[in-house]
Design a protein around this motif. Structure first.
Motif, mmCIF file in Angstrom:
data_model
loop_
_atom_site.group_PDB
_atom_site.id
_atom_site.type_symbol
_atom_site.label_atom_id
_atom_site.label_comp_id
_atom_site.label_asym_id
_atom_site.label_seq_id
_atom_site.Cartn_x
_atom_site.Cartn_y
_atom_site.Cartn_z
ATOM 1 N N SER A 14 0.852 -1.181 0.000
ATOM 2 C CA SER A 14 0.000 0.000 0.000
ATOM 3 C C SER A 14 0.881 1.220 0.000
ATOM 4 C CB SER A 14 -0.900 0.013 1.243
ATOM 5 O OG SER A 14 -1.788 -1.095 1.201
ATOM 6 N N ARG A 16 1.236 5.642 0.176
ATOM 7 C CA ARG A 16 0.713 6.973 0.416
ATOM 8 C C ARG A 16 1.671 7.974 -0.206
ATOM 9 N NH1 ARG A 16 -3.159 7.860 4.306
ATOM 10 N NH2 ARG A 16 -3.822 6.018 5.465
ATOM 11 N N LYS A 94 -4.418 -3.177 -8.816
ATOM 12 C CA LYS A 94 -4.150 -2.108 -7.860
ATOM 13 C C LYS A 94 -5.112 -0.956 -8.122
ATOM 14 C CE LYS A 94 -0.270 0.349 -8.094
ATOM 15 N NZ LYS A 94 1.156 0.722 -7.909
ATOM 16 N N SER A 96 -6.288 3.037 -6.777
ATOM 17 C CA SER A 96 -5.593 4.202 -6.227
ATOM 18 C C SER A 96 -6.554 5.283 -5.744
ATOM 19 C CB SER A 96 -4.669 4.794 -7.300
ATOM 20 O OG SER A 96 -3.987 5.913 -6.797
ATOM 21 N N ASN A 97 -6.218 5.836 -4.599
ATOM 22 C CA ASN A 97 -6.886 7.035 -4.071
ATOM 23 C C ASN A 97 -5.809 8.041 -3.655
ATOM 24 O OD1 ASN A 97 -9.018 8.691 -3.215
ATOM 25 N ND2 ASN A 97 -9.120 7.755 -1.180
ATOM 26 N N VAL A 136 -14.238 -2.962 -0.157
ATOM 27 C CA VAL A 136 -12.955 -2.397 0.270
ATOM 28 C C VAL A 136 -13.111 -0.894 0.423
ATOM 29 C CG1 VAL A 136 -12.081 -2.067 -2.100
ATOM 30 C CG2 VAL A 136 -10.474 -2.334 -0.191
ATOM 31 N N THR A 137 -12.424 -0.345 1.419
ATOM 32 C CA THR A 137 -12.338 1.098 1.609
ATOM 33 C C THR A 137 -10.883 1.497 1.486
ATOM 34 O OG1 THR A 137 -14.265 1.143 3.075
ATOM 35 C CG2 THR A 137 -12.761 3.022 3.184
ATOM 36 N N ILE A 138 -10.610 2.497 0.652
ATOM 37 C CA ILE A 138 -9.237 2.956 0.423
ATOM 38 C C ILE A 138 -9.090 4.343 1.029
ATOM 39 C CG2 ILE A 138 -7.429 3.331 -1.292
ATOM 40 C CD1 ILE A 138 -9.067 1.623 -3.241
ATOM 41 N N GLU A 143 -3.122 3.462 -1.827
ATOM 42 C CA GLU A 143 -3.453 2.519 -2.886
ATOM 43 C C GLU A 143 -3.599 1.147 -2.255
ATOM 44 O OE1 GLU A 143 -0.056 3.212 -5.577
ATOM 45 O OE2 GLU A 143 -1.516 4.096 -6.950
ATOM 46 N N THR A 144 -4.337 0.249 -2.912
ATOM 47 C CA THR A 144 -4.502 -1.091 -2.370
ATOM 48 C C THR A 144 -4.539 -2.119 -3.485
ATOM 49 O OG1 THR A 144 -5.782 -2.411 -0.785
ATOM 50 C CG2 THR A 144 -7.027 -1.124 -2.387
ATOM 51 N N TYR A 209 -9.510 5.446 -10.594
ATOM 52 C CA TYR A 209 -9.034 4.545 -9.530
ATOM 53 C C TYR A 209 -8.151 3.410 -10.037
ATOM 54 C CZ TYR A 209 -13.159 6.736 -7.334
ATOM 55 O OH TYR A 209 -14.097 7.619 -6.888
#
Length: 427
Positions: A14, A16, A94, A96-97, A136-138, A143-144, A209
């Motif tokens: 993940s 940031r 993957k 992305s936020n 899922v919550t990002i 990113e996850t 995303y």
């Protein structure tokens, strides 16, 4: 930082991004590795889309470019199509936020083989999970990765990714100019064989995303990251036809049945420059994330600088010299080599007749290209400049290769660029 990247190139993590001055700092959290397993299979990147901040108002900043409005999704399904490079037996994705200011929540995500426009092969439709969960919550700035999904994909095929959002999600993270039509429909139609497209607002030319598609394969693989601006992104090519130069390079490699196989992924970002953040994060600040962070990366083609030249001085306080651009390219080379990634450079293509052409800018281009051609610390140089220039007017693109704006190649121009790349260099 570079050594950390070398360790996690084949892992799930993940991320940031934190603003520091005009740049971005990458903070990676390792969660699970996807390297070789007992059956000798491994994940490799097969599709990527560089992310930018959807809130950039390019027109008000003085660039004269209209920015697509920030998209808000409420009780809607977003179906997006990714044209992958090499195939595999399973897939992971993957999301992305990175530029989000609030969490985003996906109620469900489904995968299927695309059969054209918004249609899918229903027999291939399956759910995607995240640590075993459908939803899922990002977090903002993160990113996850999804879990592995057992979906067989052929090389050069299209994957449909359908995200259902029951609440409201504001999209601040996107790939602005996708050259691909994606689809938005009311309600949960994530498994629908096709979507109702009667409303023009149901279609979009951005990615939301979606950041990377990895496939798991037993084939020995090289992963080539094409890094650049709108010319790498494919502006000027036929929309939806997968005729960007990285697409065509991938197709050539697949047709040659190379061993190891070569997966080519595209990290071009329209309007991007080395030193300034407008049109997405600057090339210097995103290189670590967009090249070193790609799963299984072994090689990169660095092809960027025309916007640095063209916009230099046009915007107050944003003047760049040839030496500054060369220094930025040199720094990227050093980062890649420190992570054991092989580097290729491409010369900057002609732009006489483009809206921001100047004689001073042309002189800068010639200086930078001379340095690129003389570079001794890279594997090879691909001379895109000579490949598409007009031999009778070498500061301009040959008419047959010009999309019409005298800056971006046409689909035929991208074909010629792809054929300039010697794929044997990636073996």
């Amino acid at each position: 930082m570079i050594n950390d990247y070398a360790l996690i190139l084949n892992c799930r993590f993940s991320v940031r991004m934190k603003a520091i001055g005009i740049g971005l700092m990458l903070i990676a959290s390792l969660t699970a590795c996807g390297g070789s397993s007992s059956d000798n299979s491994a994940f490799v990147a097969s599709w990527t889309a560089a992310q930018n901040d959807s809130n950039e108002d390019l027109a008000s900043l003085g660039y004269g470019v209209l920015t697509p409005s920030v998209q808000t999704f409420t009780n809607e399904t977003v179906r997006q199509v990714a044209h992958i490079s090499v195939g595999g037996e399973s897939v992971r994705i993957k999301f992305s936020n990175l530029y989000g200011t609030s969490p985003i929540h996906f109620d469900k995500v489904r995968l299927a083989r695309s059969t054209g426009i918004s249609s899918i092969d229903p027999s291939s439709d399956l759910p995607l999970t995240f640590n075993g969960n459908a939803a899922v919550t990002i977090a903002p700035g993160a990113e996850t990765w999804s879990d592995e999904a057992k979906l067989k994909l052929n090389s050069a095929s299209d994957l449909a990714v359908s995200i259902y959002i029951s609440g409201t999600a504001v999209n601040n993270t996107s790939h602005r100019f996708a050259l691909r039509t994606n689809y938005i429909a009311a309600g949960d139609v994530s498994s629908a064989s096709s979507l109702n497209l009667s409303d023009p607002s149901s279609m979009t030319t951005s990615y939301y995303y979606l950041s990377e598609v990895d496939v798991k394969t037993t084939a020995s693989s090289k992963v080539v990251v094409a890094f650049g601006d709108s010319i790498t992104d494919g502006v000027g090519s036929t929309a939806g036809a997968n005729l960007r130069y990285p697409d065509q390079l991938s197709a050539i490699g697949i047709g040659l049945n190379l061993a190891p196989q070569v997966s080519v992924v595209n990290q071009g970002l329209g309007g991007n420059r080395w030193l300034y953040n407008v049109f997405g994060p600057s090339g210097s600040s995103r290189f670590a994330h967009d090249v070193l962070g790609v799963t299984g990366v072994t090689h990169t083609i660095i092809f960027m600088g025309i916007n640095d030249i063209g916009f230099s001085g046009a915007i107050p306080g944003e003047t760049e010299s040839a030496s500054q651009i060369i220094a930025a390219i040199s720094s990227a080379i050093a980062q890649a080599q420190a992570a054991n990634i092989k580097v290729f450079l491409a010369t900057i293509t002609p732009f006489k007749g483009a809206s921001y052409y100047t004689e001073a800018g042309e002189a800068q281009r010639q200086t930078i290209n001379a340095w690129i051609r003389g570079s001794k610390d890279v594997v090879a140089v691909f001379d895109f400049d000579k490949a598409i220039q007009d031999p009778n007017n070498p500061t301009a693109i040959l008419a047959a290769y010009d999309s019409g704006d005298h800056l971006h190649p046409s689909s035929a121009g991208y074909t010629t660029m792809a054929k300039t790349v010697d794929l044997s260099k990636f073996q």
